[in-house]
Design a protein around this motif. Structure first.
Motif, PDB file in Angstrom:
ATOM      1  N   ASN A 145       0.812  -1.217   0.000  1.00 26.83           N
ATOM      2  CA  ASN A 145       0.000   0.000   0.000  1.00 26.83           C
ATOM      3  C   ASN A 145       0.849   1.273   0.000  1.00 26.83           C
ATOM      4  OD1 ASN A 145       1.017   0.037   2.573  1.00 26.83           O
ATOM      5  ND2 ASN A 145      -0.968   0.025   3.608  1.00 26.83           N
ATOM      6  N   GLY A 146       2.176   1.135  -0.116  1.00 22.99           N
ATOM      7  CA  GLY A 146       3.057   2.296  -0.183  1.00 22.99           C
ATOM      8  C   GLY A 146       3.602   2.739   1.158  1.00 22.99           C
ATOM      9  N   SER A 147       3.051   2.225   2.258  1.00 24.96           N
ATOM     10  CA  SER A 147       3.583   2.564   3.579  1.00 24.96           C
ATOM     11  C   SER A 147       4.791   1.680   3.883  1.00 24.96           C
ATOM     12  CB  SER A 147       2.506   2.385   4.649  1.00 24.96           C
ATOM     13  OG  SER A 147       2.120   1.013   4.722  1.00 24.96           O
ATOM     14  N   TYR A 148       5.348   1.832   5.060  1.00 25.60           N
ATOM     15  CA  TYR A 148       6.517   1.031   5.412  1.00 25.60           C
ATOM     16  C   TYR A 148       6.575   0.788   6.905  1.00 25.60           C
ATOM     17  CZ  TYR A 148       8.388   5.737   6.303  1.00 25.60           C
ATOM     18  OH  TYR A 148       8.562   7.026   6.745  1.00 25.60           O
ATOM     19  N   ASN A 149       7.253  -0.301   7.264  1.00 21.47           N
ATOM     20  CA  ASN A 149       7.543  -0.663   8.647  1.00 21.47           C
ATOM     21  C   ASN A 149       9.043  -0.756   8.821  1.00 21.47           C
ATOM     22  OD1 ASN A 149       4.779  -0.997   9.306  1.00 21.47           O
ATOM     23  ND2 ASN A 149       4.815  -3.103   8.529  1.00 21.47           N
ATOM     24  N   PHE A 150       9.451  -0.954  10.058  1.00 23.48           N
ATOM     25  CA  PHE A 150      10.863  -1.182  10.352  1.00 23.48           C
ATOM     26  C   PHE A 150      11.000  -2.485  11.133  1.00 23.48           C
ATOM     27  CE2 PHE A 150      10.529   3.424   9.934  1.00 23.48           C
ATOM     28  CZ  PHE A 150      11.565   3.689   9.057  1.00 23.48           C
ATOM     29  N   ARG A 151      11.863  -3.356  10.645  1.00 21.03           N
ATOM     30  CA  ARG A 151      12.164  -4.602  11.356  1.00 21.03           C
ATOM     31  C   ARG A 151      13.502  -4.444  12.048  1.00 21.03           C
ATOM     32  NH1 ARG A 151      10.491  -9.783  11.428  1.00 21.03           N
ATOM     33  NH2 ARG A 151       9.034  -9.385   9.699  1.00 21.03           N
ATOM     34  N   VAL A 152      13.491  -4.651  13.367  1.00 20.11           N
ATOM     35  CA  VAL A 152      14.696  -4.520  14.179  1.00 20.11           C
ATOM     36  C   VAL A 152      15.110  -5.902  14.657  1.00 20.11           C
ATOM     37  CG1 VAL A 152      15.724  -3.480  16.234  1.00 20.11           C
ATOM     38  CG2 VAL A 152      14.005  -2.209  14.915  1.00 20.11           C
ATOM     39  N   ARG A 153      16.378  -6.233  14.457  1.00 17.90           N
ATOM     40  CA  ARG A 153      16.905  -7.533  14.875  1.00 17.90           C
ATOM     41  C   ARG A 153      17.731  -7.346  16.144  1.00 17.90           C
ATOM     42  NH1 ARG A 153      15.724 -10.762  10.675  1.00 17.90           N
ATOM     43  NH2 ARG A 153      15.489  -9.750   8.635  1.00 17.90           N
ATOM     44  N   PHE A 154      17.414  -8.124  17.174  1.00 14.65           N
ATOM     45  CA  PHE A 154      18.041  -7.977  18.469  1.00 14.65           C
ATOM     46  C   PHE A 154      19.208  -8.951  18.630  1.00 14.65           C
ATOM     47  CE2 PHE A 154      13.484  -6.893  19.002  1.00 14.65           C
ATOM     48  CZ  PHE A 154      13.654  -5.527  19.182  1.00 14.65           C
ATOM     49  N   THR A 155      19.993  -8.734  19.686  1.00 17.68           N
ATOM     50  CA  THR A 155      21.210  -9.514  19.882  1.00 17.68           C
ATOM     51  C   THR A 155      20.928 -10.990  20.148  1.00 17.68           C
ATOM     52  OG1 THR A 155      21.177  -8.846  22.217  1.00 17.68           O
ATOM     53  CG2 THR A 155      22.535  -7.541  20.715  1.00 17.68           C
ATOM     54  N   ASP A 156      19.723 -11.313  20.632  1.00 15.53           N
ATOM     55  CA  ASP A 156      19.404 -12.720  20.893  1.00 15.53           C
ATOM     56  C   ASP A 156      18.932 -13.458  19.639  1.00 15.53           C
ATOM     57  OD1 ASP A 156      16.943 -11.602  20.493  1.00 15.53           O
ATOM     58  OD2 ASP A 156      16.093 -12.193  22.425  1.00 15.53           O
ATOM     59  N   GLY A 157      18.961 -12.793  18.488  1.00 21.02           N
ATOM     60  CA  GLY A 157      18.556 -13.423  17.240  1.00 21.02           C
ATOM     61  C   GLY A 157      17.111 -13.180  16.852  1.00 21.02           C
ATOM     62  N   SER A 158      16.316 -12.673  17.768  1.00 18.73           N
ATOM     63  CA  SER A 158      14.910 -12.401  17.464  1.00 18.73           C
ATOM     64  C   SER A 158      14.778 -11.074  16.728  1.00 18.73           C
ATOM     65  CB  SER A 158      14.086 -12.358  18.757  1.00 18.73           C
ATOM     66  OG  SER A 158      14.525 -11.283  19.584  1.00 18.73           O
ATOM     67  N   SER A 159      13.600 -10.843  16.164  1.00 15.08           N
ATOM     68  CA  SER A 159      13.335  -9.586  15.467  1.00 15.08           C
ATOM     69  C   SER A 159      11.913  -9.151  15.754  1.00 15.08           C
ATOM     70  CB  SER A 159      13.552  -9.739  13.959  1.00 15.08           C
ATOM     71  OG  SER A 159      12.601 -10.621  13.396  1.00 15.08           O
ATOM     72  N   ARG A 160      11.668  -7.851  15.537  1.00 14.28           N
ATOM     73  CA  ARG A 160      10.328  -7.319  15.766  1.00 14.28           C
ATOM     74  C   ARG A 160      10.051  -6.207  14.774  1.00 14.28           C
ATOM     75  NH1 ARG A 160       7.653  -6.664  21.616  1.00 14.28           N
ATOM     76  NH2 ARG A 160       5.489  -6.484  20.906  1.00 14.28           N
ATOM     77  N   VAL A 161       8.797  -6.098  14.368  1.00 14.25           N
ATOM     78  CA  VAL A 161       8.392  -5.094  13.395  1.00 14.25           C
ATOM     79  C   VAL A 161       7.732  -3.931  14.123  1.00 14.25           C
ATOM     80  CG1 VAL A 161       6.905  -4.600  11.424  1.00 14.25           C
ATOM     81  CG2 VAL A 161       8.134  -6.773  11.553  1.00 14.25           C
ATOM     82  N   PHE A 162       8.131  -2.719  13.753  1.00 17.36           N
ATOM     83  CA  PHE A 162       7.566  -1.503  14.332  1.00 17.36           C
ATOM     84  C   PHE A 162       6.957  -0.665  13.216  1.00 17.36           C
ATOM     85  CE2 PHE A 162      10.950  -2.903  17.081  1.00 17.36           C
ATOM     86  CZ  PHE A 162      10.408  -2.774  18.354  1.00 17.36           C
ATOM     87  N   ALA A 163       5.748  -0.187  13.451  1.00 16.09           N
ATOM     88  CA  ALA A 163       5.083   0.662  12.465  1.00 16.09           C
ATOM     89  C   ALA A 163       5.802   1.998  12.366  1.00 16.09           C
ATOM     90  CB  ALA A 163       3.624   0.882  12.854  1.00 16.09           C
ATOM     91  N   ALA A 164       5.691   2.646  11.205  1.00 23.60           N
ATOM     92  CA  ALA A 164       6.362   3.927  10.991  1.00 23.60           C
ATOM     93  C   ALA A 164       5.909   4.972  12.003  1.00 23.60           C
ATOM     94  CB  ALA A 164       6.104   4.417   9.566  1.00 23.60           C
ATOM     95  N   LYS A 165       4.620   4.923  12.427  1.00 22.90           N
ATOM     96  CA  LYS A 165       4.109   5.915  13.365  1.00 22.90           C
ATOM     97  C   LYS A 165       4.742   5.790  14.743  1.00 22.90           C
ATOM     98  CE  LYS A 165       0.117   3.098  14.708  1.00 22.90           C
ATOM     99  NZ  LYS A 165       0.532   2.953  16.116  1.00 22.90           N
ATOM    100  N   ASP A 166       5.344   4.643  15.032  1.00 23.68           N
ATOM    101  CA  ASP A 166       5.979   4.414  16.329  1.00 23.68           C
ATOM    102  C   ASP A 166       7.473   4.707  16.292  1.00 23.68           C
ATOM    103  OD1 ASP A 166       3.613   3.495  17.639  1.00 23.68           O
ATOM    104  OD2 ASP A 166       3.833   1.591  16.568  1.00 23.68           O
ATOM    105  N   CYS A 167       7.933   5.323  15.210  1.00 22.18           N
ATOM    106  CA  CYS A 167       9.365   5.562  15.043  1.00 22.18           C
ATOM    107  C   CYS A 167       9.618   7.011  14.642  1.00 22.18           C
ATOM    108  CB  CYS A 167       9.950   4.639  13.969  1.00 22.18           C
ATOM    109  SG  CYS A 167       9.693   2.872  14.270  1.00 22.18           S
ATOM    110  N   LEU A 168      10.805   7.467  14.956  1.00 27.24           N
ATOM    111  CA  LEU A 168      11.344   8.715  14.417  1.00 27.24           C
ATOM    112  C   LEU A 168      12.391   8.311  13.382  1.00 27.24           C
ATOM    113  CD1 LEU A 168      12.049  11.777  14.339  1.00 27.24           C
ATOM    114  CD2 LEU A 168      13.605  11.338  16.259  1.00 27.24           C
ATOM    115  N   PHE A 169      12.202   8.763  12.144  1.00 29.09           N
ATOM    116  CA  PHE A 169      13.102   8.367  11.073  1.00 29.09           C
ATOM    117  C   PHE A 169      13.350   9.553  10.158  1.00 29.09           C
ATOM    118  CE2 PHE A 169      13.618   6.770   6.659  1.00 29.09           C
ATOM    119  CZ  PHE A 169      14.804   6.071   6.829  1.00 29.09           C
ATOM    120  N   PHE A 170      14.598   9.763   9.776  1.00 32.18           N
ATOM    121  CA  PHE A 170      14.890  10.738   8.731  1.00 32.18           C
ATOM    122  C   PHE A 170      16.072  10.244   7.928  1.00 32.18           C
ATOM    123  CE2 PHE A 170      17.764  12.066  12.037  1.00 32.18           C
ATOM    124  CZ  PHE A 170      18.852  12.629  11.399  1.00 32.18           C
TER     125      PHE A 170
END
Length: 408
Positions: A145-170
């Motif tokens: 749909n043209g939007s985007y998320n951010f997937r963050v990978r942690f040191t324990d090998g797991s990952s999590r997706v964060f919506a753009a509205k929950d992030c500060l990005f430039f």
């Protein structure tokens, strides 16, 4: 910390059509002269380190204010809102970083790579923390749909997706509207050449340097060439004295006539020096930093300083200001973030005197600043008298205070 930004459930959710990664290790292939780079390996080059620090520390040095704009009597007036929650947030973004450290880290990541990312902790509708995510452990997922998320990978090998509205990005300069052109990917060959030249210099230094001359030794007995054992002993003695860790001094070859002929610097040596200078300038071009800031050539004059603030720092300032406003102040469009660059543009006392004289109306020019506004720029407390609160009508020469002083 990570209890937000989850994907919504449901079968009609948009799917991922592209991923833009901040892990640089596999981008663009690799070769002996231009190996793949990460932020960490790129910063091992002194020129890259200096360029990134110059930009990041310059932006982080600027005070940050929340400005409120209001229409009063048909005029737009600006007020600094130190009591606003966003002002408190930006001056203490999280429990482990100061404002300077947070801004420095965000700008560094944005300058080097695909952008800068921080997660927001929201309590009661207000953002209470900004948690920066290091480069190399997140990727942007572009959805159908043209939007985007951010997937963050942690040191324990797991990952999590964060919506753009929950992030500060430039981001920096972008060709796709999602991520910026990576400076270290662009600079991979330039940094690789610079590193190769440094390695060549290091190898030469570790071997005691290029021979400074030729030592000729003659046999006083019969004039024939030295035998192998004698040659080996002299070479060992020479290396012991004059290698990179040798004690130096004067070498005396007992029993043999010696003749030393110094070797002058040749074209190859000169070319190596020029090549190293050129690569520093090449890296300066990529980061749009004047070579004087990389200690490559020249001195930093007031003109270079003003151009540096205007052309190098202000584009990053504008990106960060607008990203902060869009992410944190959406519900209050009359508020904005303002990085105060005036601190970096202050000249010497003589230049400041001329500037403030002109803006307060000394010399007959129209007054465009009040005395208290000038005192604010100097970090001084305001004067309570009425005449100091507004620009003097008619300039200083026609003001009541000047006439009063003249009559004394």
């Amino acid at each position: 910390m990570f209890g937000f930004g989850k994907r919504e459930s449901g079968s009609n959710q948009p799917t991922v059509i592209s991923r833009i990664s901040e892990a640089f290790g596999w981008w663009g292939g690799s070769s002996s002269i231009a190996p793949a780079l990460s932020n960490t390996t790129a910063m091992q080059n002194p020129a890259v380190m200096c360029a990134v620090r110059t930009i990041a520390e310059g932006v982080a040095s600027m005070p940050i204010n929340i400005i409120e704009t209001k229409e009063v009597d048909g005029l737009s007036k600006r007020t600094i809102r130190k009591d606003h929650w966003a002002s408190k947030l930006i001056n203490k973004p999280n429990a482990y970083q100061t404002r300077f450290e947070f801004v420095e880290m965000m700008i560094s990541n944005a300058v080097l790579g695909k952008g800068a990312l921080a997660l927001k902790t929201v309590v009661g509708g207000e953002v209470r923390e900004l948690l920066p995510i290091p480069s190399g452990i997140w990727e942007m997922e572009i959805l159908t749909n043209g939007s985007y998320n951010f997937r963050v990978r942690f040191t324990d090998g797991s990952s999590r997706v964060f919506a753009a509205k929950d992030c500060l990005f430039f981001r920096g300069l972008s060709l796709d509207g999602y991520s910026s052109i990576s400076a270290i990917e662009t600079a991979r060959k330039a940094v690789g050449i610079a590193n190769a030249l440094e390695g060549q210099t290091l190898q030469t230094a570790s071997n005691g340097g290029r021979p400074s001359g030729v030592l000729s030794i003659g046999d006083p007995e019969d004039g024939v060439a030295l035998d192998e054992d004698t040659r080996a002993k002299i070479i060992a003695l020479w290396k012991d004295r004059f290698s990179s860790n040798g004690e130096g001094g004067i070498l005396i070859s007992s029993g043999y006539s010696t003749d030393f002929k110094p070797i002058q610097q040749n074209a190859v040596d000169s070319q190596l020096i020029e090549s190293r200078k050129y690569q520093v300038e090449e890296i300066a071009r990529i980061f749009r930093v004047h070579p004087a800031y990389l200690m490559a050539s020249g001195t930093i004059t007031p003109e270079i300083q003003r151009a540096h603030v205007r052309n190098t720092l202000m584009p990053w300032v504008a990106r960060f200001e607008q990203a902060l406003a869009a992410s944190l102040l959406q519900a209050e469009p009359n508020l904005l973030f303002d990085f105060d660059e005036h601190e970096l543009l202050r000249g010497d006392h003589s230049a400041l005197k001329d500037f403030f004289a002109s803006v307060t109306g000394v010399g007959g020019s129209p007054a465009i600043m009040s005395v208290n506004e000038c005192r604010y720029e100097l970090g001084l407390d305001p004067i309570a008298d009425e005449w100091a609160r507004t620009p003097l009508k008619g300039g200083y020469e026609n003001s009541a205070i000047q006439k009063e002083e003249s009559s004394k």
